[in-house]
Design an enzyme around this catalytic site. Structure first.
Site: not given
Ligand SMILES: Cc1ncc(C[n+]2csc(CCOP(=O)(O)OP(=O)(O)O)c2C)c(N)n1
Ligand SMILES: [Mg+2]
Lengths: 370, 347
Positions: A60, A129
């Site tokens: 990322e 999440h």
């Protein structure tokens, strides 16, 4: 008109942006052949080729960091972080580089890039999440932070974000990906840095954004049955903040509740409450209240319903908005002896259900009335 | 669509020559139990008992072979979300382990400290530096335990993993980096993940030995891990092991592999099944016969069913638990939130 989900609208926005501007490119984890875990990039690699829509390795910081270089090179990268929590490895890039580049080069270096992040809970997600990470980004000067609450805004705001000369953190409410609207695309909605009144009302302003807009609208329906006329403001842009639209509404209704999924402590709602208080103090019938997640890490799916703000919890908060004089037994408010009623706030007066608290006088420094 | 020809894993029978039959039998039992439990877990997801599940099918040899080399008293495991067979081999309470998949509690409901098996973790790459820190602590304390960090081929691209390996090299600490290269990171194949084609080769850059091993050969994995642990325990520093295997199931029960890989590739790998291969090797080496395999099957099935029933029946967490573990003692504010919550939210 056709039924369109938010995920489809976002997909179409990416597709149209790729078609319209050869500098636009889309990359991230699993955005190529898979089409993204939420299928927001579905079909883009096939249509525009692997040069313009491609998978990156699992990195990322690298994804956001390379987007900086790409943007410096003239590209308009639209990168995806797979989930809210997986943007954290890229935090340094976002905060120290993306956000500051323009300022530290006195405008010589511009980063027209978009970082798309599905955020928030409500989908029974496993750990990491379901975070609502908006406050981190909104707290960072130099980033624009926007979040659509419906499919039309999904399309229009994403197009606008891609066209924007500033870096945009584009927060996608993942539990609303499958929400449908009758919609003809392309569509252009209000400018992405404006808040929008989604449902007018006279008694209380419910301020929401992203995943909570739909919940706020549901709450407004429920409240109407209880005789409370709720106005719902969809912020859309968290940074910059549209003070004008919000203040205009709250000055009319005299009451405000902010709702978000994120933990309340140090959350975005605190900023909203502070700004509303600063700008509407003399119009307020009650303190600005917040309804948010608990101050705990996002819980496992089995407990998530206990965590997320619900219609009931928002209604409970509304009940505490000092509709009655003796609403708060522990510490009764002391009305100022010299308080005089304001001349023109008939709507609130009519519907506040017998509130005998008068608004204090508009002092010289208060913002002018709408 | 990409295809992967497995470079190292798959062909031939595992060589068992230097292995005591007891050990190969233990491998077999654990691998089979993990397989059957994995199958039960997939079924539980289909039945709606688990919201989601991540299968380790095909990776049993890599997991059991490496875990069997660990010293359960002294070593410590830092897993990802896919190391169910490692947990099983180490004797972790499997109902507690699977509680995470039933969404009862994020990190599972077993005691990581007592189990010497860290809490399951979904952040790819994030826990790898933790293993290095544990190993630093162990060395400072003058003890002889080793840390082992499990991670995937995808994780090998994360900055945290590079930092961890360099730190381990600089500090020369007793840690084993155990990469299960199952060829896929969700939808991304090795070719688009690993520059240079080899995770093991990166070890050289961090000043440590690196070795690629057939991850579907439990004995080979066991040997490589034992060697790395011996080196680490005797002050020889870290090792990177790349166990080449294959994720035969989708990434998770929510995944759709038809979008990115060919069914033929999956079938080919199913045929190189590590359990079938071990059984054949055990027969060939005379380590075990029908009697053992039948008994092992019965026992594995019984264990898998028992764990399945256990996790299905495990009580749901109380809502109050939301507030119980954020700090050692709930802060005043959290206590207040709990009170309000009890009054207003609790049904
Ligand atoms: C930091 C981070 N980024 C992205 C993800 C989303 N994600 C979960 S698993 C996965 C693939 C991981 O691949 P690999 O490391 O090879 O492990 P495997 O799943 O194959 O066991 C991805 C992208 C994540 N969990 N964490
Ligand atoms: Mg993998």
């Amino acid at each position: 008109m056709t039924e369109t989900t938010m995920a489809q609208a976002l997909n179409r926005a990416l597709r149209d942006a790729l078609a319209a501007d050869p500098d636009v490119l889309v990359y991230g984890e699993d955005v190529g052949p898979l089409g993204g875990v939420f299928r927001v990039t579905d079909g883009l690699a096939a249509e525009f080729g692997a040069e313009r829509c491609f998978d990156s390795p699992l990195a990322e910081a690298g994804i956001v960091g390379t987007a900086v270089g790409m943007a410096m090179h003239g590209g308009r990268p639209v990168v995806e972080m797979q989930f809210d929590s997986f943007a954290y490895p890229a935090f340094e890039q976002l905060v120290s580089h993306v956000a500051k580049m323009r300022n530290r080069t006195q405008g010589a270096v511009e980063l027209p890039m978009v970082v798309r992040i599905p955020y928030g809970g409500g989908i029974g997600g496993v750990e990491h999440h379901s975070d609502s990470s908006e406050a981190y980004y909104a707290h960072t000067p130099g980033l624009r932070v926007v979040t659509p609450g419906n499919p039309a805004d999904g399309y229009s705001m994403l197009r606008e974000a891609i066209d924007c000369p500033d870096p945009v953190v584009f927060l996608e409410p993942k539990r609303r990906y499958w929400d449908r609207a009758d919609l003809e695309l392309p569509v252009r909605t209000e400018s992405m840095d404006r808040a929008v009144v989604r449902s007018s009302g006279t008694d209380v302003t419910l301020i929401a954004y992203g995943p909570m807009v739909a919940t706020a609208l549901e709450t407004a329906e429920a409240a109407r049955e209880e005789g409370i006329d709720v106005e719902v403001v969809d912020l859309r842009s968290l940074s910059p903040f549209d003070d004008a639209t919000v203040a205009e509404s709250v000055r009319r209704t005299g009451r405000a509740v902010v709702v978000h999924e994120a933990p309340m402590f140090g959350g975005y709602g605190a900023e909203v409450a502070a700004r509303v208080t600063e700008q509407c103090f003399h119009y307020l019938e009650a303190p600005v209240l917040r309804v948010g997640g608990l101050d705990i890490p996002y819980p496992p799916p089995k407990l998530e319903e206990y965590y997320l703000p619900s219609v009931d919890r928002i209604l409970d908060a509304m009940d505490r908005l000092q509709w009655e004089a003796d609403w708060f037994p522990e510490a009764p408010p002391r009305p100022r002896a010299d308080a005089v009623p304001l001349p023109c706030n008939d709507s609130a007066g009519a519907s506040a259900g017998g509130s005998d608290r008068s608004r204090s006088e508009v002092s010289a420094w208060a913002p002018s009335r709408p | 669509m990409q295809t992967n020809e497995g470079p190292a894993a798959g062909a031939g029978l595992p060589a068992l020559d230097d292995l005591a039959p007891d050990l190969s039998c233990a491998f077999y039992r654990d691998m089979l139990t993990a397989r059957l439990l994995d199958t039960e877990a997939i079924a539980l997801q289909r039945q709606g008992v688990f919201p989601a599940y991540v299968s380790l099918r095909g990776q049993e040899a890599a997991q059991v072979g490496s875990a069997a080399a660990l010293d359960r008293e002294r070593d410590f495991v830092f897993p990802t979300y896919r190391e169910m067979a490692v947990a099983l081999t180490l004797g972790v309470d499997m109902v507690g382990y699977l509680a995470s998949h039933r969404a009862l509690w994020h990190g599972g409901l077993y005691d990581p400290m007592a189990s010497r098996f860290g809490a399951v973790n979904a952040v790819v790459g994030g826990p790898v530096p933790h293993a290095v820190g544990w190993a630093m602590g162990e060395r400072l304390a003058g003890r002889r335990g080793c840390a082992i960090s499990y991670f995937g081929d995808g994780a090998s691209s994360e900055g945290d993993v590079h930092e961890a390996m360099n730190l381990a090299g600089v500090f020369h600490v007793p840690v084993v980096f155990f990469c299960q290269n199952n060829q896929w990171a969700l939808s991304v194949p090795n070719e688009r993940q690993i520059a240079g084609g080899s995770v093991a080769a990166r070890a050289a850059g961090y000043g440590m030995p690196g070795t690629a091993v057939d991850g579907n050969d439990a004995a080979a994995v066991y040997r490589a891990t034992r060697e790395a642990l011996e080196r680490a325990r005797s002050g020889g520093g870290p090792t990177l092991i790349e166990a080449v295997t294959y994720r035969v199931e989708p990434h998770s029960t929510s995944d759709d592999t038809t979008r990115y890989r060919k069914a033929a590739e999956e079938r080919a790998w199913r045929e190189r099944d590590p359990i079938t291969r071990l059984r054949a090797a055990m027969r060939a080496a005379g380590h075990a016969g029908d009697g053992f395999f039948e008994r092992a099957e019965r026992e594995a099935r019984a264990t898998a069913e028992q764990v399945r029933d256990g996790v299905s029946a495990a009580p749901e967490p109380a809502g109050e638990d939301l507030f119980g573990y954020v700090y050692r003692e709930p802060t005043g504010e959290l206590a207040r939130q709990r009170r309000v919550w009890q009054e207003e939210v609790l049904p």
